[in-house]
Design a protein around this motif. Structure first.
Motif, PDB file in Angstrom:
ATOM      1  N   ARG A 205      15.885  93.075  67.155  1.00 49.05           N
ATOM      2  CA  ARG A 205      15.336  92.494  65.928  1.00 49.05           C
ATOM      3  C   ARG A 205      15.375  93.502  64.779  1.00 49.05           C
ATOM      4  O   ARG A 205      15.598  93.129  63.624  1.00 49.05           O
ATOM      5  N   VAL A 208      18.888  93.472  63.393  1.00 45.92           N
ATOM      6  CA  VAL A 208      19.154  92.225  62.665  1.00 45.92           C
ATOM      7  C   VAL A 208      18.496  92.250  61.294  1.00 45.92           C
ATOM      8  O   VAL A 208      19.121  91.955  60.266  1.00 45.92           O
ATOM      9  N   ALA A 212      20.337  92.401  57.657  1.00 45.27           N
ATOM     10  CA  ALA A 212      20.134  91.274  56.751  1.00 45.27           C
ATOM     11  C   ALA A 212      19.621  91.746  55.396  1.00 45.27           C
ATOM     12  O   ALA A 212      20.101  91.319  54.334  1.00 45.27           O
ATOM     13  N   SER A 227      24.142  81.426  55.910  1.00 42.36           N
ATOM     14  CA  SER A 227      25.265  81.606  56.833  1.00 42.36           C
ATOM     15  C   SER A 227      25.921  82.975  56.637  1.00 42.36           C
ATOM     16  O   SER A 227      26.260  83.661  57.608  1.00 42.36           O
ATOM     17  N   TYR A 230      23.470  85.640  58.337  1.00 46.00           N
ATOM     18  CA  TYR A 230      23.410  85.771  59.796  1.00 46.00           C
ATOM     19  C   TYR A 230      24.756  86.149  60.396  1.00 46.00           C
ATOM     20  O   TYR A 230      24.821  86.770  61.452  1.00 46.00           O
ATOM     21  N   GLN A 231      25.849  85.802  59.717  1.00 39.35           N
ATOM     22  CA  GLN A 231      27.149  86.270  60.208  1.00 39.35           C
ATOM     23  C   GLN A 231      27.267  87.784  60.044  1.00 39.35           C
ATOM     24  O   GLN A 231      27.738  88.483  60.943  1.00 39.35           O
ATOM     25  N   SER A 233      24.790  89.829  59.965  1.00 41.91           N
ATOM     26  CA  SER A 233      23.778  90.450  60.826  1.00 41.91           C
ATOM     27  C   SER A 233      24.088  90.278  62.307  1.00 41.91           C
ATOM     28  O   SER A 233      23.328  90.759  63.152  1.00 41.91           O
ATOM     29  N   CYS A 235      23.986  87.561  64.314  1.00 47.81           N
ATOM     30  CA  CYS A 235      23.004  86.767  65.047  1.00 47.81           C
ATOM     31  C   CYS A 235      23.204  85.310  64.660  1.00 47.81           C
ATOM     32  O   CYS A 235      24.061  84.992  63.829  1.00 47.81           O
ATOM     33  N   ASN A 236      22.421  84.419  65.257  1.00 51.56           N
ATOM     34  CA  ASN A 236      22.502  83.016  64.856  1.00 51.56           C
ATOM     35  C   ASN A 236      21.415  82.700  63.830  1.00 51.56           C
ATOM     36  O   ASN A 236      20.507  83.496  63.580  1.00 51.56           O
ATOM     37  N   GLU A 237      21.506  81.520  63.237  1.00 52.55           N
ATOM     38  CA  GLU A 237      20.572  81.168  62.169  1.00 52.55           C
ATOM     39  C   GLU A 237      19.132  81.113  62.664  1.00 52.55           C
ATOM     40  O   GLU A 237      18.200  81.539  61.972  1.00 52.55           O
ATOM     41  N   LEU A 240      17.707  84.587  62.918  1.00 54.00           N
ATOM     42  CA  LEU A 240      17.497  85.144  61.589  1.00 54.00           C
ATOM     43  C   LEU A 240      16.216  84.592  60.965  1.00 54.00           C
ATOM     44  O   LEU A 240      15.401  85.340  60.421  1.00 54.00           O
ATOM     45  N   GLN A 241      16.031  83.264  61.070  1.00 58.16           N
ATOM     46  CA  GLN A 241      14.830  82.650  60.514  1.00 58.16           C
ATOM     47  C   GLN A 241      13.576  83.193  61.202  1.00 58.16           C
ATOM     48  O   GLN A 241      12.569  83.499  60.545  1.00 58.16           O
TER      49      GLN A 241
END
Length: 313
Positions: A205, A208, A212, A227, A230-231, A233, A235-237, A240-241
């Motif tokens: 984390r 990430v 970000a 998008s 997260y690309q 970083s 990771c997936n969305e 990230l959220q």
């Protein structure tokens, strides 16, 4: 040590920029994660060797800065409202945060946050460690970043010393000087000498969130999407959220807007007449001037034109 009594400053502000300017010897920047106008208080007690500061704000905030050189700076959160995140490490109450001298840090806190910082000159710490035979390398202590778990009893004792120093009167400052330059540093040194518990950061984390934030702050003036973030970083969305909600307290989209608004406000305050509001809005990534003005008014309680008018006057 000098014989002069410590100096005291207590002030309340409704503008976060005023608090930023008032911070003693800190290169600090407070970025509101929401409405900027609020209630901000700063209490300072300072001697030549130790500076004690307690600041409070009633808004969610992103704090950035670097503590002074030639000293060890320790933070103690005394809020009951949630947690504070320091460089992506979650810190609950009953924890001491050691900030490396002149190294940048970033933290996020919830509304109602109160924190005290104690900045102690390396020279004084070296004198105390030598006199009391405390096995600590002061130079190393001033260059490492740590979050140390402490007992509730120790936290209560330290908080009591802080409150006595900041909020009680003492004849000619003798008691205050003793707290600043003896009682408080010795208590902290004893904790550091025996400290074992360090809250570990989640490495995944941490990476990430760091990636970000770096991407956003390097590209906020351009049209960027979640998008893109997260690309970059890796990771997936959903992750990230979750990372932003857990550690920053706002969504990635809200964070982008916050960084853009903060940059715009700085430019408005420093540009004079050479740049128009429209030019500034576009240069900070806003493609719609009306929306920029609405967001700005929501956060800072005034239209950008009013901020510019005061700056020009």
């Amino acid at each position: 040590m000098t014989s002069h009594s410590p100096t005291r400053v207590s002030a309340t502000f409704n503008d976060i920029d005023q608090l930023t300017v008032a911070m003693h010897d800190w290169d600090a920047n407070f970025i509101p994660l929401g409405v900027a106008k609020g209630h901000y208080r700063l209490d300072v007690l300072a001697s030549p060797s130790v500076v004690l500061q307690r600041f409070m704000f009633d808004k969610s905030m992103c704090e950035r800065g670097a503590p002074p050189a030639g000293a060890v700076t320790i933070g103690l959160a005394s809020t009951s409202e949630g947690v504070v995140s320091i460089n992506n490490v979650k810190c609950k109450q009953d924890a001491l945060i050691i900030f490396p001298a002149r190294q940048e840090f970033e933290s996020n806190s919830k509304s109602g946050f109160t924190c005290s910082t104690i900045t102690i000159a390396n020279e004084l710490l070296a004198q105390l460690t030598e006199h009391h035979k405390i096995d600590i390398d002061v130079e190393t202590l001033s260059t490492v970043e740590k979050v140390l778990a402490i007992s509730a009893q120790d936290a209560y004792f330290i908080d009591g010393l802080l409150k006595e120093a900041l909020f009680t009167e003492a004849t000619e400052g003798v008691r205050h000087k003793r707290i600043l330059e003896n009682d408080l540093p010795l208590k902290l040194l004893s904790i550091f000498a025996g400290a074992k518990g360090i809250f570990p950061a989640s490495r995944r984390r941490n990476i990430v969130l760091s990636r970000a934030r770096k991407f956003i702050e390097n590209n906020f003036s351009a049209p960027i999407s979640v998008s893109d973030i997260y690309q970059f970083s890796n990771c997936n969305e959903r992750m990230l959220q979750r990372v932003f909600n857990d550690y920053v307290g706002v969504s990635p989209v809200e964070y982008i807007r916050t960084i853009r608004l903060n940059s715009a406000r700085k430019k408005i305050k420093t540009s004079g007449t050479e740049l128009s509001i429209t030019d500034i809005a576009y240069s900070c990534g806003f493609s719609h001037l009306g929306r920029f003005s609405d967001y700005y008014r929501q956060i800072y309680g005034e239209p950008p034109s009013e901020t510019k008018r005061r700056r020009v006057i």
